[in-house]
Design an enzyme around this catalytic site. Structure first.
Site, mmCIF file in Angstrom:
data_model
loop_
_atom_site.group_PDB
_atom_site.id
_atom_site.type_symbol
_atom_site.label_atom_id
_atom_site.label_comp_id
_atom_site.label_asym_id
_atom_site.label_seq_id
_atom_site.Cartn_x
_atom_site.Cartn_y
_atom_site.Cartn_z
ATOM 1 N N CYS A 12 22.439 -49.013 24.371
ATOM 2 C CA CYS A 12 23.757 -49.539 24.731
ATOM 3 C C CYS A 12 23.841 -49.610 26.252
ATOM 4 C CB CYS A 12 24.853 -48.629 24.187
ATOM 5 S SG CYS A 12 24.817 -46.958 24.892
ATOM 6 N N HIS A 41 20.091 -38.531 24.809
ATOM 7 C CA HIS A 41 19.478 -37.721 23.751
ATOM 8 C C HIS A 41 18.394 -38.510 23.023
ATOM 9 C CE1 HIS A 41 22.993 -34.626 23.427
ATOM 10 N NE2 HIS A 41 22.114 -34.308 24.349
ATOM 11 N N HIS A 124 28.589 -30.143 21.511
ATOM 12 C CA HIS A 124 27.991 -31.356 22.061
ATOM 13 C C HIS A 124 28.351 -31.453 23.542
ATOM 14 C CE1 HIS A 124 27.198 -35.621 22.791
ATOM 15 N NE2 HIS A 124 26.426 -35.580 21.718
ATOM 16 N N GLU A 126 28.989 -33.902 25.496
ATOM 17 C CA GLU A 126 30.123 -34.780 25.804
ATOM 18 C C GLU A 126 31.443 -34.057 25.558
ATOM 19 O OE1 GLU A 126 32.437 -38.700 24.167
ATOM 20 O OE2 GLU A 126 30.273 -38.643 23.844
ATOM 21 N N THR A 167 33.107 -40.148 21.878
ATOM 22 C CA THR A 167 32.798 -41.584 21.776
ATOM 23 C C THR A 167 31.788 -41.924 20.695
ATOM 24 O OG1 THR A 167 31.043 -41.434 23.446
ATOM 25 C CG2 THR A 167 33.276 -41.931 24.238
ATOM 26 N N CYS A 197 33.193 -45.611 21.105
ATOM 27 C CA CYS A 197 32.758 -46.730 21.945
ATOM 28 C C CYS A 197 32.296 -47.923 21.105
ATOM 29 C CB CYS A 197 31.664 -46.277 22.907
ATOM 30 S SG CYS A 197 30.007 -46.236 22.214
ATOM 31 N N SER A 226 23.982 -37.668 18.576
ATOM 32 C CA SER A 226 25.149 -37.719 17.691
ATOM 33 C C SER A 226 25.262 -39.061 16.990
ATOM 34 C CB SER A 226 26.423 -37.440 18.495
ATOM 35 O OG SER A 226 27.572 -37.577 17.689
#
Length: 316
Positions: A12, A41, A124, A126, A167, A197, A226
């Site tokens: 992405c 990751h 996680h 994030e 996200t 996202c 994830s």
């Protein structure tokens, strides 16, 4: 055996940007470059950057004075950011802009004294970074993963309450949690558009279309990714055999024995070379030409910091 490719799949814009930041920093400043946490990751990506001189660390104290430090795409807490500022370091931020958007939502809620609820997976990076944007001692920041968590949650003031999401969550699961939040706290306020996202949403739509045709689905992605895990789970929920694999070497021949159609997709942090290798291995096992399915076109690009905008070929 027919081989179908999900579309879109793989990198992405946020991952592209994060990797480019590390690559360009290595090209401009030379090794070593320090990166807090794995920049994305994916084992292949991390190993490749490590071979070129990137050093992945978890604590700012591991970085020597005067070094170059990069924050990973997952983002960091304000405490980590402030610790880095207090040191003699040159810092570049590879946080995905869509994660930064969520950080800003949390920071605004903190300034207003609103309590905030984050939907996400405990542990996680994030989530740790996003939770770490909240600093108002009069308010509160809470993490929920499921509707059950919502029903058990007690807040100080239900009149001033907002929610955000990680996200890279399952779109379906997150919808269930949001429904529970709105029932439990009728005055809760959320983002105009949920924080999952575009790439996560698009890849989940694509794997859904893939699983409608394929008997077996292979998801290229690392175990700590994830969004890759969510793709495998979605295919499994649709009743298909689905396997999360780092690369072609993970494929077990019995998975595709007597299978007429196998589908391949990749998480947002998995490079296309790994997909190509998986297709080649499937062809060795009797697969035909890989057929890409139709899907959403992605043309989003996130710029790297201006200090790192360089043609690597010129540096080399």
């Amino acid at each position: 055996m027919q081989i179908l490719l999900a579309n879109p799949r793989g990198f992405c814009a946020g991952v592209d940007r994060a990797i480019s930041i590390v690559e360009n920093a290595l090209a401009i400043y030379g090794a070593p470059i320090y990166v807090r946490h794995e920049v994305v990751h994916n084992r292949y990506v991390v190993d490749s950057l490590r071979e070129r001189g990137a050093i992945f660390i978890e604590q700012i104290s591991e970085v020597p004075d005067g070094a170059i430090l990069i924050f990973s795409a997952h983002g960091v807490s304000q405490a980590v950011r402030n610790e880095a500022k207090s040191r003699d370091l040159t810092v570049f931020d590879a946080t995905c802009p869509l994660v930064t958007k969520v950080h800003m939502e949390v920071a605004r809620a903190s300034r207003r004294g609103e309590e905030s609820i984050l939907i996400g997976h405990a542990g996680h990076p994030e989530v740790e970074g996003t939770m770490g944007q909240y600093s108002n001692p009069e308010g509160g920041m809470y993490l929920v993963e499921s509707p059950d968590d919502v029903w058990k949650l007690t807040v100080k003031n239900e009149e001033k309450l907002s929610f955000m999401t990680q996200t890279t969550l399952s779109v379906d699961d997150t919808s269930d949690v949001i429904d529970a939040l709105r029932k439990r706290f009728p005055k809760i306020v959320g983002p105009r558009k949920d924080d999952i996202c575009y790439a996560t949403t698009n890849r989940q739509e694509a794997v859904r279309a893939l699983a409608e045709q394929a008997e077996v689905v292979l998801v290229v992605g690392s175990k700590n990714s994830s969004n890759s895990n969510r793709l495998a789970e979605l295919a499994q929920r649709m009743g298909k055999s689905a396997f999360l694999i780092d690369d072609a070497k993970d494929i077990q021949e019995e998975w595709v024995k007597e299978v007429k159609c196998v589908g391949v997709t990749a998480g947002a942090s998995a490079p296309d070379i790994l997909v190509q290798n998986v297709v080649a291995r499937l062809q060795q096992l009797g697969g035909g030409e890989a057929i890409p399915l139709e899907g959403r076109e992605e043309n989003i690009v996130f710029e790297v910091p201006k200090e790192l905008r360089v043609d690597i070929r010129e540096v080399d």
